[in-house]
Design a protein around this motif. Structure first.
Motif, PDB file in Angstrom:
ATOM      1  N   UNK A  79      -4.401   5.414  -8.185  1.00 49.86           N
ATOM      2  CA  UNK A  79      -4.996   6.686  -8.592  1.00 49.86           C
ATOM      3  C   UNK A  79      -3.962   7.788  -8.392  1.00 49.86           C
ATOM      4  N   UNK A  80      -3.721   8.552  -9.451  1.00 49.80           N
ATOM      5  CA  UNK A  80      -2.733   9.633  -9.403  1.00 49.80           C
ATOM      6  C   UNK A  80      -3.357  10.912  -9.953  1.00 49.80           C
ATOM      7  N   UNK A  81      -2.845  12.064  -9.484  1.00 47.80           N
ATOM      8  CA  UNK A  81      -3.424  13.360  -9.829  1.00 47.80           C
ATOM      9  C   UNK A  81      -2.340  14.301 -10.335  1.00 47.80           C
ATOM     10  N   UNK A  82      -2.628  14.964 -11.473  1.00 53.23           N
ATOM     11  CA  UNK A  82      -1.752  16.021 -11.978  1.00 53.23           C
ATOM     12  C   UNK A  82      -2.517  17.334 -11.876  1.00 53.23           C
ATOM     13  N   UNK A 131       0.836  -1.199   0.000  1.00 50.43           N
ATOM     14  CA  UNK A 131       0.000   0.000   0.000  1.00 50.43           C
ATOM     15  C   UNK A 131       0.871   1.251   0.000  1.00 50.43           C
ATOM     16  N   UNK A 132       0.613   2.146  -0.930  1.00 54.07           N
ATOM     17  CA  UNK A 132       1.264   3.452  -0.997  1.00 54.07           C
ATOM     18  C   UNK A 132       0.166   4.497  -0.783  1.00 54.07           C
ATOM     19  N   UNK A 133       0.030   5.046   0.423  1.00 52.31           N
ATOM     20  CA  UNK A 133      -1.098   5.935   0.707  1.00 52.31           C
ATOM     21  C   UNK A 133      -0.958   7.332   0.105  1.00 52.31           C
ATOM     22  N   UNK A 134       0.246   7.750  -0.216  1.00 57.10           N
ATOM     23  CA  UNK A 134       0.444   9.080  -0.800  1.00 57.10           C
ATOM     24  C   UNK A 134       1.837   9.117  -1.413  1.00 57.10           C
ATOM     25  N   UNK A 135       2.240  10.294  -1.885  1.00 54.79           N
ATOM     26  CA  UNK A 135       3.554  10.443  -2.493  1.00 54.79           C
ATOM     27  C   UNK A 135       3.459  11.171  -3.816  1.00 54.79           C
ATOM     28  N   UNK A 136       4.550  11.151  -4.571  1.00 51.03           N
ATOM     29  CA  UNK A 136       4.569  11.809  -5.870  1.00 51.03           C
ATOM     30  C   UNK A 136       5.651  11.183  -6.738  1.00 51.03           C
ATOM     31  N   UNK A 137       5.545  11.396  -8.061  1.00 51.61           N
ATOM     32  CA  UNK A 137       6.539  10.872  -8.987  1.00 51.61           C
ATOM     33  C   UNK A 137       6.435  11.629 -10.308  1.00 51.61           C
ATOM     34  N   UNK A 138       7.481  11.511 -11.123  1.00 53.08           N
ATOM     35  CA  UNK A 138       7.512  12.129 -12.432  1.00 53.08           C
ATOM     36  C   UNK A 138       7.118  11.127 -13.502  1.00 53.08           C
ATOM     37  N   UNK A 139       6.297  11.574 -14.433  1.00 50.83           N
ATOM     38  CA  UNK A 139       5.967  10.793 -15.617  1.00 50.83           C
ATOM     39  C   UNK A 139       5.449  11.761 -16.663  1.00 50.83           C
ATOM     40  N   UNK A 140       5.765  11.474 -17.933  1.00 55.63           N
ATOM     41  CA  UNK A 140       5.314  12.345 -19.024  1.00 55.63           C
ATOM     42  C   UNK A 140       5.825  13.772 -18.846  1.00 55.63           C
ATOM     43  N   UNK A 141       6.942  13.916 -18.138  1.00 55.08           N
ATOM     44  CA  UNK A 141       7.491  15.248 -17.911  1.00 55.08           C
ATOM     45  C   UNK A 141       6.723  16.059 -16.886  1.00 55.08           C
ATOM     46  N   UNK A 142       5.795  15.450 -16.170  1.00 60.58           N
ATOM     47  CA  UNK A 142       4.969  16.155 -15.183  1.00 60.58           C
ATOM     48  C   UNK A 142       5.174  15.540 -13.797  1.00 60.58           C
ATOM     49  N   UNK A 143       4.824  16.286 -12.773  1.00 64.02           N
ATOM     50  CA  UNK A 143       4.872  15.770 -11.406  1.00 64.02           C
ATOM     51  C   UNK A 143       3.469  15.367 -10.998  1.00 64.02           C
ATOM     52  N   UNK A 144       3.278  14.090 -10.692  1.00 65.29           N
ATOM     53  CA  UNK A 144       1.983  13.558 -10.296  1.00 65.29           C
ATOM     54  C   UNK A 144       1.972  13.276  -8.803  1.00 65.29           C
ATOM     55  N   UNK A 145       0.833  13.513  -8.176  1.00 65.02           N
ATOM     56  CA  UNK A 145       0.626  13.156  -6.777  1.00 65.02           C
ATOM     57  C   UNK A 145      -0.100  11.821  -6.709  1.00 65.02           C
ATOM     58  N   UNK A 146       0.342  10.957  -5.810  1.00 65.33           N
ATOM     59  CA  UNK A 146      -0.327   9.675  -5.612  1.00 65.33           C
ATOM     60  C   UNK A 146      -1.484   9.883  -4.643  1.00 65.33           C
TER      61      UNK A 146
END
Length: 472
Positions: free
Chosen positions: A313-316, A278-293
């Motif tokens: 589920x991720x949010x940009x 389980x990853x309850x939150x966080x962030x990562x780069x993809x498609x040149x953008x920063x997404x929040x988990x």
């Protein structure tokens, strides 16, 4: 094996330098060993008794670095073996381990004894330097343990691992718990090292012999299959992660987990797992953008370990629009859904993720990506390999790159593949160097795997090239 063993091993300040080079990966060894141990009984069930102490140990392991200031205190008795403490350092990292194992004799001398074990492993925490001093007498400071691969440092680890279990009748029960850990990744491997095991995809056929994989003889194959058929070893392990924080340049997130694993030596290539990561939150780069988990779960269901179920589920977030991406299904067959606020259709969302622009609106702050390599992180690659397919299907081009500078957009490129051999592209430079084209068109044609032709036509320069490539 049916006789009686009576043995005594004595070492007085034994210099371990003689071990240097004896093991294939041990380049250098050092330290002094004091030991007084006796053992008696049947060879396979000999009961030890005594003590062993290692001081100022040094072990230079190829590809892993130098482990120095290694110390150990161990006591042996007919019922129990206790490694009171193993301590050491590698680079600036510090570690310590405490292990104990007790034996339960089997009444049947033909059957192996049972064992129970427990222990703690400390990497880079306060316990790893307890009572340890520097050469000048000052307290030793704790440091994260570096993790190396092929001589290159990949990460720094600070962690505590608690474990206990037993081994009875060929079945190993192991339980591990990580109360707190932190992994800081400095570099991910840039290439996959080849496996050293025989390649079962390549079969060698010899007259009078059984067909066998490359790198393995038919006799070795027979012995391997016989060993698997008669193997009795099994393992059942449980892992609980209370809190693990993972950070790298392009991703960071906490991990919680409860997993169980099963292994049968008769089926070594088919281990199974049950449980959830389980990853309850966080962030990562993809498609040149920063997404929040928003939330991510990877669920093992007892099937193929490499094909878990996904709920991600991720949010940009962007001043122009917010995009939510949901990934479900399995790792080998992920299902992707994209939604946005304000509401856009799938084509518009894909265009927005790729360019940073909402269709029909001009902007000087948009970025761009090459759709052939959009995800830059491990998590991004897992989640957005499918996104990349979506973008490639809804956008009219295969390559779309918009580069920005201090004054705005400096360059834009688009390209399209026609079949497998022809690529057509166009580039527009708003900021040019001397003799560079402001605008240029390009066509590439792959004549064969080794020979290709390229032509560029621009407002200042044009050229035609024929290239020969040979892979060594």
């Amino acid at each position: 094996m049916n006789g009686q063993l009576d043995a005594e091993v004595s070492a007085k300040r034994l210099d371990l330098g003689f071990l240097s080079g004896l093991a294939p990966n041990l380049r250098r060894a050092g330290g002094t060993l004091d030991m007084e141990v006796t053992a008696s009984g049947p060879p396979l069930k000999a009961l030890p008794s005594g003590e062993a102490h290692l001081k100022a140990g040094l072990f230079d392991v190829v590809g892993q670095g130098v482990y120095q200031d290694v110390g150990m205190d161990a006591t042996f008795s007919p019922k129990e073996v206790v490694i009171d403490r193993i301590t050491g350092s590698t680079g600036s990292g510090t570690f310590s381990t405490v292990l104990s194992a007790s034996r339960k004799p089997n009444d049947d001398p033909a059957q192996p004894d049972s064992f129970e074990f427990s222990g703690e492993v400390h990497l880079g925490d306060a316990e790893s330097v307890r009572d340890r001093k520097k050469p000048d007498g000052s307290p030793l400071q704790a440091g994260a343990v570096p993790v190396r691969q092929a001589g290159e440092q990949r990460a720094d680890v600070t962690a505590e691992l608690d474990l206990f279990g037993d081994y009875t009748d060929g079945l190993l029960h192991a339980n591990a718990k990580i109360p707190e850990a932190r992994i800081v990744i400095s570099a991910l491997p840039d290439k996959k090292l080849p496996k050293l095991k025989p390649n079962h995809d390549i079969t060698i056929i010899q007259p009078g012999k059984r067909a066998h994989p490359a790198g393995e003889t038919s006799e070795e194959l027979d012995a391997e299959e016989s060993a698997e058929k008669n193997a009795t070893f099994r393992a059942h392990a449980k892992l609980e992660i209370v809190h693990l924080y993972v950070r790298a340049e392009d991703f960071e997130f906490p991990v919680e987990s409860n997993l169980s694993f099963d292994y049968d030596a008769q089926h070594p290539d088919d281990p199974t797992a049950d449980g959830t990561i389980h990853v309850p939150n966080g962030s990562f780069n993809a498609l040149g953008r920063r997404f929040s988990i928003v939330d991510a779960k990877i669920t093992e269901t007892g099937g193929d370990i490499a094909d878990p179920e996904l709920e991600v589920k991720a949010l940009y977030e962007n001043p122009q629009a917010n995009v939510t991406i949901t990934v479900s299904g399995t790792a080998t067959d992920p299902q992707l859904e994209m939604s946005s606020n304000p509401v856009m259709d799938q084509d518009a969302i894909a265009f927005f993720l790729a360019t940073g622009r909402i269709q029909g609106r001009a902007t000087q702050s948009g970025g761009g990506v090459d759709l052939s390599g959009a995800a830059t992180s491990v998590l991004g690659s897992l989640l957005f390999g499918q996104v990349r397919k979506e973008l490639a299907s809804v956008l009219p081009v295969d390559v779309l790159t918009i580069e920005t500078g201090s004054s705005g957009v400096s360059e834009a490129s688009v390209g399209k593949y026609i079949g497998d051999r022809i690529f057509i592209g166009y580039r527009q430079r708003l900021t040019t160097a001397p003799y560079e084209n402001t605008s240029e068109g390009r066509i590439e044609y792959e004549i064969s795997k080794s020979v290709s032709a390229e032509a560029t036509v621009g407002d200042r320069n044009s050229d035609l090239s024929v290239l020969y490539t040979h892979d060594f």
